[in-house]
Design a protein around this motif. Structure first.
Motif, PDB file in Angstrom:
ATOM      1  N   ASP A   1     -42.504  28.616 -31.882  1.00 32.62           N
ATOM      2  CA  ASP A   1     -43.152  27.435 -32.469  1.00 32.62           C
ATOM      3  C   ASP A   1     -43.835  26.589 -31.402  1.00 32.62           C
ATOM      4  O   ASP A   1     -43.979  25.375 -31.573  1.00 32.62           O
ATOM      5  CB  ASP A   1     -42.118  26.601 -33.235  1.00 32.62           C
ATOM      6  CG  ASP A   1     -40.998  26.105 -32.339  1.00 32.62           C
ATOM      7  OD1 ASP A   1     -40.890  26.613 -31.197  1.00 32.62           O
ATOM      8  OD2 ASP A   1     -40.238  25.235 -32.762  1.00 32.62           O
ATOM      9  N   ARG A   2     -44.291  27.257 -30.313  1.00 27.20           N
ATOM     10  CA  ARG A   2     -44.949  26.498 -29.247  1.00 27.20           C
ATOM     11  C   ARG A   2     -46.467  26.521 -29.424  1.00 27.20           C
ATOM     12  O   ARG A   2     -47.027  27.424 -30.033  1.00 27.20           O
ATOM     13  CB  ARG A   2     -44.589  27.080 -27.876  1.00 27.20           C
ATOM     14  CG  ARG A   2     -43.150  26.797 -27.466  1.00 27.20           C
ATOM     15  CD  ARG A   2     -42.922  27.304 -26.068  1.00 27.20           C
ATOM     16  NE  ARG A   2     -41.556  27.078 -25.618  1.00 27.20           N
ATOM     17  CZ  ARG A   2     -40.540  27.909 -25.837  1.00 27.20           C
ATOM     18  NH1 ARG A   2     -40.746  29.050 -26.497  1.00 27.20           N
ATOM     19  NH2 ARG A   2     -39.326  27.626 -25.403  1.00 27.20           N
ATOM     20  N   VAL A   3     -47.129  25.513 -28.857  1.00 24.54           N
ATOM     21  CA  VAL A   3     -48.578  25.471 -28.813  1.00 24.54           C
ATOM     22  C   VAL A   3     -49.016  25.163 -27.385  1.00 24.54           C
ATOM     23  O   VAL A   3     -48.297  24.521 -26.630  1.00 24.54           O
ATOM     24  CB  VAL A   3     -49.167  24.401 -29.768  1.00 24.54           C
ATOM     25  CG1 VAL A   3     -48.745  24.677 -31.213  1.00 24.54           C
ATOM     26  CG2 VAL A   3     -48.732  23.020 -29.365  1.00 24.54           C
ATOM     27  N   VAL A   4     -50.201  25.646 -27.039  1.00 21.00           N
ATOM     28  CA  VAL A   4     -50.820  25.287 -25.767  1.00 21.00           C
ATOM     29  C   VAL A   4     -51.909  24.275 -26.077  1.00 21.00           C
ATOM     30  O   VAL A   4     -52.710  24.485 -26.993  1.00 21.00           O
ATOM     31  CB  VAL A   4     -51.425  26.521 -25.062  1.00 21.00           C
ATOM     32  CG1 VAL A   4     -52.086  26.115 -23.743  1.00 21.00           C
ATOM     33  CG2 VAL A   4     -50.360  27.578 -24.834  1.00 21.00           C
ATOM     34  N   ILE A   5     -51.911  23.165 -25.353  1.00 17.89           N
ATOM     35  CA  ILE A   5     -52.938  22.151 -25.589  1.00 17.89           C
ATOM     36  C   ILE A   5     -53.622  21.770 -24.286  1.00 17.89           C
ATOM     37  O   ILE A   5     -53.084  21.953 -23.195  1.00 17.89           O
ATOM     38  CB  ILE A   5     -52.363  20.874 -26.246  1.00 17.89           C
ATOM     39  CG1 ILE A   5     -51.416  20.167 -25.277  1.00 17.89           C
ATOM     40  CG2 ILE A   5     -51.680  21.194 -27.560  1.00 17.89           C
ATOM     41  CD1 ILE A   5     -51.087  18.765 -25.703  1.00 17.89           C
ATOM     42  N   GLU A   6     -54.837  21.254 -24.427  1.00 13.12           N
ATOM     43  CA  GLU A   6     -55.528  20.564 -23.346  1.00 13.12           C
ATOM     44  C   GLU A   6     -55.384  19.072 -23.580  1.00 13.12           C
ATOM     45  O   GLU A   6     -55.522  18.603 -24.720  1.00 13.12           O
ATOM     46  CB  GLU A   6     -57.021  20.872 -23.374  1.00 13.12           C
ATOM     47  CG  GLU A   6     -57.392  22.265 -22.985  1.00 13.12           C
ATOM     48  CD  GLU A   6     -58.900  22.461 -23.143  1.00 13.12           C
ATOM     49  OE1 GLU A   6     -59.449  23.263 -22.383  1.00 13.12           O
ATOM     50  OE2 GLU A   6     -59.497  21.822 -24.028  1.00 13.12           O
TER      51      GLU A   6
ATOM     52  N   GLY B   1     -44.830  31.232 -34.714  1.00 11.72           N
ATOM     53  CA  GLY B   1     -43.906  30.462 -35.548  1.00 11.72           C
ATOM     54  C   GLY B   1     -42.454  30.749 -35.236  1.00 11.72           C
ATOM     55  O   GLY B   1     -42.122  31.759 -34.628  1.00 11.72           O
ATOM     56  N   ARG B   2     -41.575  29.832 -35.656  1.00 18.09           N
ATOM     57  CA  ARG B   2     -40.154  30.025 -35.436  1.00 18.09           C
ATOM     58  C   ARG B   2     -39.579  30.883 -36.561  1.00 18.09           C
ATOM     59  O   ARG B   2     -40.158  30.993 -37.644  1.00 18.09           O
ATOM     60  CB  ARG B   2     -39.410  28.681 -35.378  1.00 18.09           C
ATOM     61  CG  ARG B   2     -39.320  27.980 -36.716  1.00 18.09           C
ATOM     62  CD  ARG B   2     -38.459  26.707 -36.638  1.00 18.09           C
ATOM     63  NE  ARG B   2     -38.565  25.958 -37.858  1.00 18.09           N
ATOM     64  CZ  ARG B   2     -37.623  25.932 -38.825  1.00 18.09           C
ATOM     65  NH1 ARG B   2     -36.498  26.604 -38.674  1.00 18.09           N
ATOM     66  NH2 ARG B   2     -37.809  25.232 -39.932  1.00 18.09           N
TER      67      ARG B   2
ATOM     68  N   LEU C   1     -47.073  27.915 -38.035  1.00 20.25           N
ATOM     69  CA  LEU C   1     -47.294  26.545 -37.586  1.00 20.25           C
ATOM     70  C   LEU C   1     -48.261  25.821 -38.512  1.00 20.25           C
ATOM     71  O   LEU C   1     -49.081  26.444 -39.197  1.00 20.25           O
ATOM     72  CB  LEU C   1     -47.833  26.545 -36.152  1.00 20.25           C
ATOM     73  CG  LEU C   1     -46.733  26.610 -35.071  1.00 20.25           C
ATOM     74  CD1 LEU C   1     -46.077  27.965 -35.019  1.00 20.25           C
ATOM     75  CD2 LEU C   1     -47.272  26.211 -33.728  1.00 20.25           C
ATOM     76  N   GLU C   2     -48.143  24.500 -38.523  1.00 17.25           N
ATOM     77  CA  GLU C   2     -49.052  23.687 -39.338  1.00 17.25           C
ATOM     78  C   GLU C   2     -50.359  23.417 -38.608  1.00 17.25           C
ATOM     79  O   GLU C   2     -51.367  23.142 -39.236  1.00 17.25           O
ATOM     80  CB  GLU C   2     -48.406  22.334 -39.661  1.00 17.25           C
ATOM     81  CG  GLU C   2     -47.415  22.357 -40.793  1.00 17.25           C
ATOM     82  CD  GLU C   2     -47.066  20.928 -41.212  1.00 17.25           C
ATOM     83  OE1 GLU C   2     -47.939  20.212 -41.725  1.00 17.25           O
ATOM     84  OE2 GLU C   2     -45.918  20.536 -40.997  1.00 17.25           O
ATOM     85  N   VAL C   3     -50.323  23.455 -37.286  1.00 15.15           N
ATOM     86  CA  VAL C   3     -51.538  23.131 -36.522  1.00 15.15           C
ATOM     87  C   VAL C   3     -52.312  24.401 -36.207  1.00 15.15           C
ATOM     88  O   VAL C   3     -51.755  25.500 -36.182  1.00 15.15           O
ATOM     89  CB  VAL C   3     -51.212  22.381 -35.206  1.00 15.15           C
ATOM     90  CG1 VAL C   3     -50.569  21.046 -35.509  1.00 15.15           C
ATOM     91  CG2 VAL C   3     -50.328  23.212 -34.301  1.00 15.15           C
ATOM     92  N   SER C   4     -53.612  24.245 -35.990  1.00 12.44           N
ATOM     93  CA  SER C   4     -54.493  25.376 -35.703  1.00 12.44           C
ATOM     94  C   SER C   4     -55.267  25.102 -34.412  1.00 12.44           C
ATOM     95  O   SER C   4     -55.390  23.951 -33.979  1.00 12.44           O
ATOM     96  CB  SER C   4     -55.517  25.554 -36.830  1.00 12.44           C
ATOM     97  OG  SER C   4     -54.868  25.624 -38.073  1.00 12.44           O
ATOM     98  N   VAL C   5     -55.802  26.153 -33.844  1.00 15.10           N
ATOM     99  CA  VAL C   5     -56.638  26.020 -32.657  1.00 15.10           C
ATOM    100  C   VAL C   5     -57.803  25.086 -32.988  1.00 15.10           C
ATOM    101  O   VAL C   5     -58.330  25.116 -34.091  1.00 15.10           O
ATOM    102  CB  VAL C   5     -57.134  27.414 -32.207  1.00 15.10           C
ATOM    103  CG1 VAL C   5     -58.168  27.300 -31.105  1.00 15.10           C
ATOM    104  CG2 VAL C   5     -55.939  28.242 -31.749  1.00 15.10           C
TER     105      VAL C   5
END
Lengths: 94, 94, 94, 94, 94, 94, 94
Positions: free
Chosen positions: C7-12, C45-46, C56-60
């Motif tokens: 459930d991780r995301v990479v962000i700037e 996702g987890r 996940l709820e968020v998208s690129v």
């Protein structure tokens, strides 16, 4: 005989020396250091919240490495053992 | 061979230098810093409370980054490894 | 590419200035302050205790705000990223 | 627009004065004191361990009271908001 | 009679001497030391989160070893007992 | 009206005096002391991990005793209330 | 009447003297000491995460022993009671 309960295992310690055949040598470091052992007896497994029994991954005679400070020491019929939970076992040597 | 249990993986450290091909460079910051490694062996997965085994997301040969203070160091047959839980792995480089 | 696990995301990071188009400005207060970022990659996702994977709820490309002290900094191929768990994301700006 | 994730809500603070129409007045006491707010946006709900999404009980425009020290302040397009988890909401005024 | 509830057991202590027939002798060590007992009564088992009752693995008359600091002492009708949870039992001697 | 969320209830305090009809009198002791109240509103219940809503056991008008330090005080339309979780309620008087 | 909620029970204390008929006598020891009581009322049981209600194991009139520091004292209609969770009960005397 020692029959461990649940997800526990009984192991014999294997002294880790630089010349053992399995070749485990602990590096010099501040990190937690594992130890080596041989499985002598395994429990029947833990029961999950849904009521299922989960068999252990390790078997009698497996050579394992485990977290150094884990377990309880027992001397039984003249020999020394350690009783661990399977979750304290890091890997099987094979 | 080291066969990790459950949701654990065995990795080799990859030294993060400013000139490595993968190009991981750690910024100057007070935040927790990750490290880079290559997966050498993976466990069969954790068992959920409902009794299902969940396979790992990472595979042997994956280049990964993981939490710096995670894991247990092992020296085996002359080489050094780190045994981690998959949850300590942040991302796969690909 | 950085492929986050679970459930991780990479962000700037997006620098929050009083004149950015998205208009996030942090008030003066003793409360925890969020930061703004843009999602670069999302995990698969987890897996719940019943063995289901939750996307996940968020998208690129989503613009998000997240808990200030969350995450791990990574510099990869010359750029800086932050790897977060989705639970550290408060809201999507849209 | 701020779209909160999971079981989070975005609220605007309602200043609790002795003369507000809703009539919340905080008593003199050493106990934790709640605050009043109006719901501006709601998340799609949390996902339980069995993989089901649980919709929120509160709706946009609800007047609520919530735990005083809960939440994260955000200033967005000139207005100030608070992002809470639904579990920090004590009651709806209606 | 003492009927323990849930996953509890009632045991009688067995004094561990170097000459007992079962042969438990505690090694000299800084690790947690177990004690030996004999099961006198067992509960009907714990109820899992899914509502299933899980019977105990130990039975009346089993010789067991358990964590030294576990349990509650009870003197009942002139005899001394210890009431433990099954999870405090390490292994059955057999 | 105050509509509590989840497994919360809104109560009015009932002053415990030695002469109240319900007859709750607190003994002199160092143990935690309960208080008496009357239920004014109940939530719709908590949602379990399997997604089921569990209705509350208490109803409006129930006289209850609850843990002394539990809950959040609210003054609403001139009256004082306490918002508790049902798990803070010890017993119903009836 | 006191109707305890969930997995709670209401008990009357039974003074443990060396001459009581049930014969509970506490040994001299540094370990946690239990107390004796008689069950006066039982709750309807806890609700598991899967939404099932689990009835209590103890019944009204049971003589029980319980953890000494557990529970909340209540004086009701001139008599003194203790409200416990069933998990604080160690065993039934029978």
């Amino acid at each position: 005989m020692l029959k461990p309960l649940g997800d526990r295992v009984v192991i014999e310690l294997v002294e880790s020396e630089e010349k053992t055949s399995s070749g485990i040598v602990l590096p010099d470091s501040a990190k937690e250091k594992p130890q080596e052992g041989r499985v002598v007896a395994v429990g029947t497994g833990r029961v999950t919240d849904s009521g299922e029994k989960v068999a252990l991954e390790v078997s009698v005679e497996d050579r394992i490495i485990f977290s150094k400070y884990a377990g309880t020491e027992v001397k039984y019929q003249g020999a020394e053992y350690l009783i661990l939970r399977e979750s304290d076992i890091l890997a099987v040597l094979g």
